[in-house]
Design an enzyme around this catalytic site. Structure first.
Site, PDB file in Angstrom:
ATOM      1  N   ASP A 182      -2.958   9.922   1.025  1.00 57.34           N
ATOM      2  CA  ASP A 182      -2.142   8.736   1.282  1.00 57.34           C
ATOM      3  C   ASP A 182      -1.455   8.871   2.644  1.00 57.34           C
ATOM      4  O   ASP A 182      -0.658   9.786   2.850  1.00 57.34           O
ATOM      5  CB  ASP A 182      -1.079   8.587   0.184  1.00 57.34           C
ATOM      6  CG  ASP A 182      -0.257   7.329   0.391  1.00 57.34           C
ATOM      7  OD1 ASP A 182      -0.760   6.244   0.045  1.00 57.34           O
ATOM      8  OD2 ASP A 182       0.865   7.424   0.925  1.00 57.34           O
ATOM      9  N   TYR A 218       4.376   7.275   9.388  1.00 55.61           N
ATOM     10  CA  TYR A 218       4.637   8.703   9.128  1.00 55.61           C
ATOM     11  C   TYR A 218       4.451   9.534  10.384  1.00 55.61           C
ATOM     12  O   TYR A 218       4.801  10.712  10.429  1.00 55.61           O
ATOM     13  CB  TYR A 218       3.747   9.243   7.987  1.00 55.61           C
ATOM     14  CG  TYR A 218       3.936   8.532   6.655  1.00 55.61           C
ATOM     15  CD1 TYR A 218       5.042   7.729   6.417  1.00 55.61           C
ATOM     16  CD2 TYR A 218       2.994   8.658   5.633  1.00 55.61           C
ATOM     17  CE1 TYR A 218       5.200   7.062   5.212  1.00 55.61           C
ATOM     18  CE2 TYR A 218       3.155   8.003   4.415  1.00 55.61           C
ATOM     19  CZ  TYR A 218       4.258   7.203   4.224  1.00 55.61           C
ATOM     20  OH  TYR A 218       4.410   6.552   3.016  1.00 55.61           O
ATOM     21  N   LYS A 251      -1.220   2.335   5.827  1.00 59.39           N
ATOM     22  CA  LYS A 251      -0.331   1.178   5.633  1.00 59.39           C
ATOM     23  C   LYS A 251       0.079   0.539   6.953  1.00 59.39           C
ATOM     24  O   LYS A 251       0.331   1.237   7.938  1.00 59.39           O
ATOM     25  CB  LYS A 251       0.920   1.623   4.868  1.00 59.39           C
ATOM     26  CG  LYS A 251       0.605   2.462   3.645  1.00 59.39           C
ATOM     27  CD  LYS A 251       1.810   2.852   2.830  1.00 59.39           C
ATOM     28  CE  LYS A 251       1.443   3.951   1.839  1.00 59.39           C
ATOM     29  NZ  LYS A 251       1.644   5.300   2.349  1.00 59.39           N
ATOM     30  N   HIS A 306       2.977  -2.261   4.113  1.00 52.72           N
ATOM     31  CA  HIS A 306       3.882  -1.181   3.693  1.00 52.72           C
ATOM     32  C   HIS A 306       5.148  -1.695   2.980  1.00 52.72           C
ATOM     33  O   HIS A 306       5.554  -1.152   1.954  1.00 52.72           O
ATOM     34  CB  HIS A 306       4.271  -0.351   4.929  1.00 52.72           C
ATOM     35  CG  HIS A 306       4.652   1.054   4.635  1.00 52.72           C
ATOM     36  ND1 HIS A 306       4.441   2.094   5.501  1.00 52.72           N
ATOM     37  CD2 HIS A 306       5.251   1.618   3.559  1.00 52.72           C
ATOM     38  CE1 HIS A 306       4.873   3.222   4.980  1.00 52.72           C
ATOM     39  NE2 HIS A 306       5.371   2.960   3.795  1.00 52.72           N
TER      40      HIS A 306
END
Ligand code: NDP
Length: 318
Positions: free
Chosen positions: A43, A48, A77, A110
């Site tokens: 994921d 990130y 996302k 997201h």
């Protein structure tokens, strides 16, 4: 490995590796350890800030023949600053370039929160868009386009409540196939789970262990602990496993995909081994009646006084 199945028959391995907060220096090794341990689902997300390192690990895994692309399930996302129709495809292409992939298995919106282009985390009113400026329908159209072009096999959303899902369902041409939300015994999300089931939307549970490595500034002082919870510990002792494994197994038993994050080799392997646990009805009943209701990722960072978004834009009333 146990999996959940999309309407076209494609399968998503039920346990995946989470990568939020996994530092660039750590996530490369974590992804390789995970693949070696047998994970086939990772994921990711652009925000990130580690997709390049994940991509380097995937490249190595493919080169060394550890795994083939088609054996892996990769999610990413779309960040809040790329909700405009013109911005969806470039954002996805950047993610694909960073991950060194030709396609994703799953691409998610997201959050149902919108920032202006180039904004990482909106702080001032000027840095936000409203739903009037960029309706969700427009962002979803971009997601549909991405699927049509074959850049992602499946499309879905994350942090969407029933009202927001209904909004997308009303206007879409392709239905959302996944809703990724926080879910664990302190936040079972029963209403949302039922709604998604009725509408053929699969679910993924994030922060299944309570997201203990979040920045202290985003935690409340009285935050309860999932890993230290007495009922979870009692079940861990009964099954001879760790508390984390009971928490992961809880989602597996509800046919909900679950994506624990770890950068530690032993814990990565241990988390996947949760697949072997068989919780009985009384175990699940105990977790159902755990007596604590708590949301760790409360969304307040998107709903401050400068924001046009409210917590009711995000969460279900339980
Ligand atoms: P988790 O609930 O997965 O908890 C991660 C923490 O648990 C880390 O400190 C990790 O430490 C520790 N940990 C991992 N395994 C064990 C174990 N077996 N025993 C004890 N401790 C353990 O938190 P996340 O919030 O990271 O959620 C998981 C993933 O979900 C994210 O990484 C991300 O991919 C996704 N997510 C998605 C969101 C969204 O908005 N869509 C929001 C939040 C998360 P260590 O690494 O040292 O093992």
């Amino acid at each position: 490995m146990k999996s959940i199945t999309f309407s076209n028959g494609d399968k998503m391995p039920i346990i995946g590796l989470g990568t939020w907060k996994s530092k660039p220096g750590e996530v490369y090794q974590a992804v390789l350890w995970a693949i070696e341990a047998g994970y086939r689902h990772i994921d990711c997300a652009a925000i990130y800030d580690n997709e390049k390192e994940v991509g380097n690990a995937l490249e190595k895994a493919f080169k060394e023949g550890l795994v083939k692309r088609e054996e892996l399930f990769i999610t990413s996302k779309l960040w809040n600053s790329n909700h405009r129709l013109d911005d969806v495809m470039p954002a996805l292409k950047k993610t694909l370039k960073d991950l060194k992939l030709e396609y994703l298995d799953l691409y998610l919106i997201h959050w149902p929160v919108i920032f202006k282009r180039g904004v990482g985390f909106a702080q001032t009113r000027e840095e936000f868009y409203t739903y009037g400026d960029v309706p969700l329908e427009q962002t979803w159209e971009g997601m549909e386009e991405a699927k049509k072009m074959g850049l992602t096999k499946h499309i879905g959303v994350s942090n969407f409540n029933i009202a927001k899902l209904q909004e997308v369902i009303k206007t879409c041409r392709m239905l959302p196939e996944m809703n990724q939300v926080e879910l664990h015994p302190f936040l079972p999300q029963n209403k949302l789970v039922n709604f998604c089931k009725e509408n053929g939307i699969l679910m993924t549970a994030y922060s299944p262990l309570g997201s203990g490595d979040r920045a202290a500034s985003s935690k409340k002082s009285n935050e309860p602990s999932l890993l230290q919870n007495e009922i979870v510990k009692e079940l861990a002792a009964k099954h001879g496993v760790s508390s984390a494994q009971i928490l992961i197994s809880y989602s597996v038993h509800r046919d909900i995909a679950v994506i624990p994050k770890s950068v530690n080799q032993d814990r990565i392997a241990q988390n996947l081994a949760s697949l072997e646990i068989s919780l009985d009805e009384s175990d699940m009943e105990k977790l159902k009646n755990i007596g604590i209701a708590y949301r760790f990722i409360d969304g307040s960072f998107f709903t401050g006084p400068q924001s046009p978004f409210k917590l009711t834009d995000l969460w279900e009333k339980e």
